[in-house]
Scaffold this motif. Sequence first.
Motif, PDB file in Angstrom:
ATOM      1  N   THR A  66      15.065  -6.954 -10.494  1.00  0.00           N
ATOM      2  CA  THR A  66      13.669  -6.762 -10.102  1.00  0.00           C
ATOM      3  C   THR A  66      13.653  -5.965  -8.804  1.00  0.00           C
ATOM      4  OG1 THR A  66      13.512  -8.754  -8.711  1.00  0.00           O
ATOM      5  CG2 THR A  66      13.081  -9.042 -11.066  1.00  0.00           C
ATOM      6  N   ALA A  67      12.465  -5.552  -8.383  1.00  0.00           N
ATOM      7  CA  ALA A  67      12.299  -4.905  -7.079  1.00  0.00           C
ATOM      8  C   ALA A  67      10.815  -4.824  -6.772  1.00  0.00           C
ATOM      9  CB  ALA A  67      12.905  -3.507  -7.067  1.00  0.00           C
ATOM     10  N   ARG A  68      10.485  -4.899  -5.518  1.00  0.00           N
ATOM     11  CA  ARG A  68       9.105  -4.651  -5.112  1.00  0.00           C
ATOM     12  C   ARG A  68       8.734  -3.200  -5.437  1.00  0.00           C
ATOM     13  NH1 ARG A  68       7.981  -7.175   0.893  1.00  0.00           N
ATOM     14  NH2 ARG A  68       8.637  -9.329   0.481  1.00  0.00           N
ATOM     15  N   PRO A  69       7.508  -2.959  -5.850  1.00  0.00           N
ATOM     16  CA  PRO A  69       7.090  -1.570  -6.091  1.00  0.00           C
ATOM     17  C   PRO A  69       7.184  -0.728  -4.823  1.00  0.00           C
ATOM     18  CG  PRO A  69       5.506  -3.118  -7.033  1.00  0.00           C
ATOM     19  CD  PRO A  69       6.449  -3.928  -6.196  1.00  0.00           C
ATOM     20  N   ARG A  70       7.429   0.543  -5.006  1.00  0.00           N
ATOM     21  CA  ARG A  70       7.456   1.558  -3.940  1.00  0.00           C
ATOM     22  C   ARG A  70       8.553   1.307  -2.920  1.00  0.00           C
ATOM     23  NH1 ARG A  70       2.286   3.950  -3.790  1.00  0.00           N
ATOM     24  NH2 ARG A  70       3.214   5.516  -2.409  1.00  0.00           N
ATOM     25  N   THR A  71       9.642   0.680  -3.345  1.00  0.00           N
ATOM     26  CA  THR A  71      10.764   0.440  -2.446  1.00  0.00           C
ATOM     27  C   THR A  71      11.995   1.165  -2.973  1.00  0.00           C
ATOM     28  OG1 THR A  71      11.239  -1.627  -3.618  1.00  0.00           O
ATOM     29  CG2 THR A  71       9.873  -1.787  -1.645  1.00  0.00           C
ATOM     30  N   ALA A 284       0.583  -1.868  -2.154  1.00  0.00           N
ATOM     31  CA  ALA A 284       1.628  -1.259  -2.976  1.00  0.00           C
ATOM     32  C   ALA A 284       2.724  -2.259  -3.324  1.00  0.00           C
ATOM     33  CB  ALA A 284       2.225  -0.051  -2.255  1.00  0.00           C
ATOM     34  N   MET A 285       3.202  -3.022  -2.340  1.00  0.00           N
ATOM     35  CA  MET A 285       4.345  -3.893  -2.581  1.00  0.00           C
ATOM     36  C   MET A 285       3.981  -5.221  -3.232  1.00  0.00           C
ATOM     37  SD  MET A 285       7.093  -3.462   0.531  1.00  0.00           S
ATOM     38  CE  MET A 285       6.052  -4.044   1.868  1.00  0.00           C
ATOM     39  N   GLN A 286       2.739  -5.708  -2.980  1.00  0.00           N
ATOM     40  CA  GLN A 286       2.398  -7.045  -3.461  1.00  0.00           C
ATOM     41  C   GLN A 286       1.128  -7.093  -4.306  1.00  0.00           C
ATOM     42  OE1 GLN A 286       4.453  -9.362  -3.294  1.00  0.00           O
ATOM     43  NE2 GLN A 286       5.702  -9.200  -1.455  1.00  0.00           N
ATOM     44  N   GLY A 287       0.369  -6.001  -4.338  1.00  0.00           N
ATOM     45  CA  GLY A 287      -0.788  -5.953  -5.223  1.00  0.00           C
ATOM     46  C   GLY A 287      -2.090  -6.392  -4.605  1.00  0.00           C
ATOM     47  N   PHE A 288      -2.129  -6.674  -3.305  1.00  0.00           N
ATOM     48  CA  PHE A 288      -3.403  -6.994  -2.649  1.00  0.00           C
ATOM     49  C   PHE A 288      -3.471  -6.279  -1.312  1.00  0.00           C
ATOM     50  CE2 PHE A 288      -0.754 -10.161  -0.621  1.00  0.00           C
ATOM     51  CZ  PHE A 288      -0.052 -10.754  -1.658  1.00  0.00           C
ATOM     52  N   ASP A 289      -4.637  -5.732  -1.029  1.00  0.00           N
ATOM     53  CA  ASP A 289      -4.822  -4.855   0.125  1.00  0.00           C
ATOM     54  C   ASP A 289      -5.116  -5.694   1.369  1.00  0.00           C
ATOM     55  OD1 ASP A 289      -5.163  -2.721   1.771  1.00  0.00           O
ATOM     56  OD2 ASP A 289      -7.058  -2.038   0.915  1.00  0.00           O
ATOM     57  N   VAL A 290      -4.059  -6.179   1.990  1.00  0.00           N
ATOM     58  CA  VAL A 290      -4.159  -6.995   3.200  1.00  0.00           C
ATOM     59  C   VAL A 290      -3.339  -6.326   4.294  1.00  0.00           C
ATOM     60  CG1 VAL A 290      -3.600  -9.230   4.229  1.00  0.00           C
ATOM     61  CG2 VAL A 290      -4.498  -9.125   1.907  1.00  0.00           C
ATOM     62  N   LEU A 325      14.969  -4.598   3.965  1.00  0.00           N
ATOM     63  CA  LEU A 325      14.197  -4.021   2.863  1.00  0.00           C
ATOM     64  C   LEU A 325      14.048  -2.511   3.055  1.00  0.00           C
ATOM     65  CD1 LEU A 325      12.269  -4.202   0.414  1.00  0.00           C
ATOM     66  CD2 LEU A 325      10.436  -4.781   2.032  1.00  0.00           C
ATOM     67  N   PRO A 326      14.692  -1.673   2.226  1.00  0.00           N
ATOM     68  CA  PRO A 326      14.524  -0.227   2.365  1.00  0.00           C
ATOM     69  C   PRO A 326      13.280   0.262   1.616  1.00  0.00           C
ATOM     70  CG  PRO A 326      16.215  -0.692   0.725  1.00  0.00           C
ATOM     71  CD  PRO A 326      15.704  -2.028   1.203  1.00  0.00           C
ATOM     72  N   VAL A 327      12.455   1.023   2.311  1.00  0.00           N
ATOM     73  CA  VAL A 327      11.247   1.604   1.720  1.00  0.00           C
ATOM     74  C   VAL A 327      11.333   3.115   1.870  1.00  0.00           C
ATOM     75  CG1 VAL A 327       8.731   1.734   1.830  1.00  0.00           C
ATOM     76  CG2 VAL A 327       9.881  -0.450   2.237  1.00  0.00           C
ATOM     77  N   ALA A 328      11.158   3.827   0.768  1.00  0.00           N
ATOM     78  CA  ALA A 328      11.249   5.285   0.791  1.00  0.00           C
ATOM     79  C   ALA A 328      10.241   5.869   1.772  1.00  0.00           C
ATOM     80  CB  ALA A 328      11.022   5.845  -0.612  1.00  0.00           C
ATOM     81  N   ASP A 329      10.617   6.964   2.424  1.00  0.00           N
ATOM     82  CA  ASP A 329       9.775   7.561   3.466  1.00  0.00           C
ATOM     83  C   ASP A 329       8.350   7.815   2.981  1.00  0.00           C
ATOM     84  OD1 ASP A 329      12.002   7.545   5.069  1.00  0.00           O
ATOM     85  OD2 ASP A 329      12.381   9.699   4.936  1.00  0.00           O
ATOM     86  N   ALA A 330       8.194   8.443   1.821  1.00  0.00           N
ATOM     87  CA  ALA A 330       6.858   8.780   1.330  1.00  0.00           C
ATOM     88  C   ALA A 330       6.044   7.523   1.051  1.00  0.00           C
ATOM     89  CB  ALA A 330       6.962   9.637   0.064  1.00  0.00           C
ATOM     90  N   SER A 331       6.687   6.483   0.546  1.00  0.00           N
ATOM     91  CA  SER A 331       5.977   5.227   0.269  1.00  0.00           C
ATOM     92  C   SER A 331       5.513   4.580   1.564  1.00  0.00           C
ATOM     93  CB  SER A 331       6.876   4.269  -0.504  1.00  0.00           C
ATOM     94  OG  SER A 331       7.201   4.791  -1.774  1.00  0.00           O
ATOM     95  N   LEU A 332       6.379   4.564   2.573  1.00  0.00           N
ATOM     96  CA  LEU A 332       5.999   3.962   3.850  1.00  0.00           C
ATOM     97  C   LEU A 332       4.885   4.754   4.511  1.00  0.00           C
ATOM     98  CD1 LEU A 332       6.687   1.622   5.745  1.00  0.00           C
ATOM     99  CD2 LEU A 332       8.285   3.144   6.918  1.00  0.00           C
TER     100      LEU A 332
END
Length: 356
Positions: A66-71, A284-290, A325-332
């Motif tokens: 599994t993986a968090r989205p946009r990571t 993006a990562m969890q599905g709720f805009d907080v 947790l690595p997050v791609a530059d464009a996603s971050l």
Amino acid sequence: MLPHHSTPHRAPIEVPYEPAEWPAPLRHIAPADVLERWSAADRGGHAPRVVAVPDGDGWAAAALVTARPRTAYLKIVDVVGHVPTGVAAVVSYARERGLAQVKWEGWTVGAEEAAAAGFTALRPPPAPGAGPEAAFVRWLDDVVVPEPPYYRQSTDFTCGAVTALVAQAQTGAEPHEPLDRPAELTLWRDATNFPACEPVGLGVAVRRRWPSSPVEVLLDTDRPVLLDHCSDGEREWRAVLQRASRTDAGRLGVPIRSRRLSLDGLRGAVGRGEHVLLLVSLAAMQGFDVPHWVLCHAVVPGAVVLEDPWFNTGAGDTWADAHLLPVADASLDAMSLLTDRPFRGAVRIGRAAHRG
């Protein structure tokens, strides 16, 4: 001894995650308690899939990943069957997708077996909660990433305080600083705009707590922030507090830069050994805009390495996901622009001047 297979292993395949009807080859090699764990969480938001290695009419090995989205990572929940074959298949699968990292939860694997597969043990948090007691990491670019301690926020609103405490614990600004709930709540109390921590208030609280640490706030708007959910009356008094924080920043010598922090600027600061507390949306990562604070503390090719003080246990998310947790530059870049009038908020903490 593993059974002999007359047919050589074929290339790994990706199989959909279908806990209501696991494939027969998987049921043949997976213990019942492992399949029960795979089915226990609602993993749908984290792209669950099974990476399997066919062998004859069955499977030599299989892993739930599994993986968090946009990571930029992949997490192994378990490997069943011939474990070295299954792990090698997942690592190859991750490399083909250009990912930075593979993690492995320690439900059914020990440190010696993980090390033999090229994985390093992660420092477990004080209380893993619903997660595994151990976890392991393998960086795919052979990079060395210093590991801060992991601490999960104990409330829904103390993420800003936790990121600052973890940053300072890693730098050694306070070698004996406790990383616990009293420290978390005490720093939050000094930084809060009730209940959130806005960038200027957080920067001011960091300066008060660690006067020897260089602190800079980067906020590309002059208006009060994080108030979209509030009524008009609440916005008014919270705005007063945010203006007071700006006054305190001026008095304490905390610079407030009105330019937007670029991703190149963020990577440069972190690459120099500084820490950046960054405000992001969890959409993006969890599905709720907080709005949520994370700590940026390292860079690898194409990604920034974060500490996220919160994880969603209901989605199968554990401290192994949130730590290193690595997050791609464009996603971050995308997730750190907040609201429909986009702004970016960050607190940069430089290297502390240590006491003699």
